[in-house]
Scaffold this active site. Structure first.
Site, PDB file in Angstrom:
ATOM      1  N   LYS A  65       0.961  -1.190   0.133  1.00 36.09           N
ATOM      2  CA  LYS A  65       0.033   0.026   0.078  1.00 36.09           C
ATOM      3  C   LYS A  65       0.936   1.216  -0.202  1.00 36.09           C
ATOM      4  CE  LYS A  65      -4.108   1.864   2.667  1.00 36.09           C
ATOM      5  NZ  LYS A  65      -4.562   1.513   3.834  1.00 36.09           N
ATOM      6  N   SER A 140      -9.658   1.615   2.891  1.00 32.83           N
ATOM      7  CA  SER A 140      -8.718   2.438   1.800  1.00 32.83           C
ATOM      8  C   SER A 140      -7.691   1.594   1.216  1.00 32.83           C
ATOM      9  CB  SER A 140      -8.009   3.744   2.798  1.00 32.83           C
ATOM     10  OG  SER A 140      -7.090   2.999   3.784  1.00 32.83           O
ATOM     11  N   SER A 164      -9.788  -0.544   7.063  1.00 36.29           N
ATOM     12  CA  SER A 164      -9.140  -0.407   5.790  1.00 36.29           C
ATOM     13  C   SER A 164      -8.567  -1.758   5.345  1.00 36.29           C
ATOM     14  CB  SER A 164      -8.270   0.704   5.686  1.00 36.29           C
ATOM     15  OG  SER A 164      -9.035   1.916   5.640  1.00 36.29           O
TER      16      SER A 164
END
Ligand code: GLN
Length: 471
Positions: A65, A140, A164
């Site tokens: 990420k 997210s 997330s």
């Protein structure tokens, strides 16, 4: 295959990039692809394997990420304010993967600074759900979950502040675990809400989550909130029987407004657990109704403080200004997106003098009550089972006009961060429209082993995790 030398790391990396070439235009999981580095890392991995040494992740492509610092590689948090930020240091989690000889295929898309539930808040573009490209992948960590689901990598790392990792894992039909707060070092994770943030694995199955957690977990002198505890071998919990395990079913988690197909998939999963010898026990987490409100006071307060450092001086984007103050203001006005600004304003308000006691302090008190609910429940049960999300993946644009609707996407995951306990999402079915449904298991502090044990037992008795999206 790698262990038996039936395939090389270079071939695995080539196959991952061949797949990326096929599907990335329609999924858009990655902010940055690091093909050259990956080829080089794979060559080193093959050399290492030839010399007879292999760690579990040697030669394995793991996507990261884009809010974890990678030395010399762009790390944007999907924000315009960091669009050219190249960190001079490596996060602890990626350092640990480097020691293993992993391969980095690229950095994945997210909601700007991890604030969101759909990747629609990315400052660059929205990632698509591999099961239906008209729909969002969740967020997210939507880029990481979509990349795993679309076979653009073998596994990924995400971060989870209010859901997330687990929410996008559920919506993309893969496995995602938020470890206990303090289990994994946050050094080099760009901070959103420091008392809630935690890094964890997103994988195609439960065993892979255990393998990754073994590597990233542990005390780190560079993060004073990482726990000084021994890390057990989480893969040892794979295959342990669950006969007699007490599974708490919180009555507050089966609510009005929940999609009936999600509810029925989760209820069927509870039956399956019973068939495996586990014992469902109805429990109550009485303060659950306050979780979303509590979270949006605490997370925004911490964000307003953490994001104060982006002033146009040290990192990334800088605007022109007529004087210093104007340069700060212009840089922030142009660099941050609407949701990030909303959160900074909310958090600055809740921390301001005169409102601090009414909002921030009150929210901290409610957080203690929520934590107490879990402590009470874990006196009688071994794990807690809930849906991960109230609905399957929604359409792009469906919730962007109404922040509150978007915030409710995390209604079942947020309490877990507030309490600091670990949670895992695993696939438990599909809607009639062929969208994945996830179930969440929540454990005691530092008891990820029981989560692996319970998740694996269910996974192996179903074949949800074997289904792939047709792309
Ligand atoms: N969706 C939640 C939020 O917008 C949680 C995000 C996260 O876990 N990083 O804050």
């Amino acid at each position: 295959m790698l262990e038996k030398r039936e395939i090389s790391a270079a071939e695995i990396t080539a196959s991952v990039f061949a797949r990326i070439s096929c599907v990335e235009d329609s999924i858009k999981s990655f902010v940055t692809l690091t093909r050259d580095q990956a080829v080089h890392m794979a060559e080193n991995a093959d050399a290492r394997i030839s010399s007879g040494s292999k760690e579990p992740l040697t030669g394995i492509p793991v996507a990261i990420k884009d809010n974890m610092c990678t030395e010399g590689i762009l790390t944007t948090c999907s924000s315009k304010i960091l669009k050219s930020f190249i960190p001079p240091y490596e996060s602890t989690v990626t350092s640990k993967l480097l020691e293993q000889g992993y391969v980095l295929p690229g950095k994945t898309n997210l909601d700007e600074f991890a604030m969101g539930s759909s990747t629609e808040n990315s400052g660059f573009f929205t990632t698509r759900n591999p099961w239906d490209t008209e729909r969002i992948p969740g967020g997210s960590s939507g880029g990481s979950a979509a990349a795993v689901a679309a076979d653009e990598c073998i596994a990924a790392l995400g971060s989870d502040t209010g859901g997330s990792i687990r929410q996008p894992a559920a919506l993309c039909g893969v496995v995602g675990m938020k470890p206990t707060y303090g289990r994994v070092s946050r050094y080099g994770l760009v901070a959103f809400a420091s008392s809630l943030d935690q890094i964890g694995p997103i994988t195609k199955n439960v065993r892979d989550t255990a393998v990754l957690l073994n590597i990233i977990a542990g005390r780190d002198p560079l993060d004073s909130t990482s726990a000084p505890l021994n890390v057990p071998d989480f893969t040892a919990a794979v295959g342990r029987e669950i006969k007699g395990m007490k599974i708490g079913i919180p009555k507050e988690y089966f609510i009005d407004g929940m999609d009936p197909e999600v509810e029925s998939a989760v209820r069927t999963a509870i039956k399956q657990y019973e068939a495996l010898g586990a014992i469902p026990v109805e429990i109550s987490l009485p303060h659950s109704g306050y979780a979303v409100a509590t979270y949006y006071v605490l997370a925004t307060s911490e964000a307003s403080s953490n994001l104060a450092r982006y002033d146009g001086v040290k990192y990334g984007f800088r605007s022109e200004g007529k004087d210093l103050i104007d340069m700060y203001m212009q840089s922030r006005a142009q660099g941050f997106g609407a949701e990030v600004k909303r959160r900074i304003m909310l958090g600055t308000y809740t921390l301001s003098s005169g409102y601090y006691d009414a909002y921030y302090k009150k929210a901290q008190q409610v957080r203690t009550l929520i934590k107490g609910d879990f402590e009470q429940a874990f006196r009688t049960v071994d794990v807690i089972l809930t849906p991960t999300t109230p609905t399957a993946a929604f359409k792009m644009g469906e919730k962007t006009a109404d922040p509150l609707q978007m915030y409710l996407a995390d209604i079942f995951t947020i309490s877990v961060n507030l309490a600091g306990v670990p949670g895992i999402s695993i696939p438990c079915g599909f809607t009639s429209g062929n969208l994945p449904i996830g179930l969440q298991l929540i454990g005691k502090h530092f008891d990820e082993e029981t989560l692996v044990q319970a998740a694996y037992a269910y996974e192996q008795s179903t074949d949800w995790h074997k289904r792939r999206p047709s792309l």
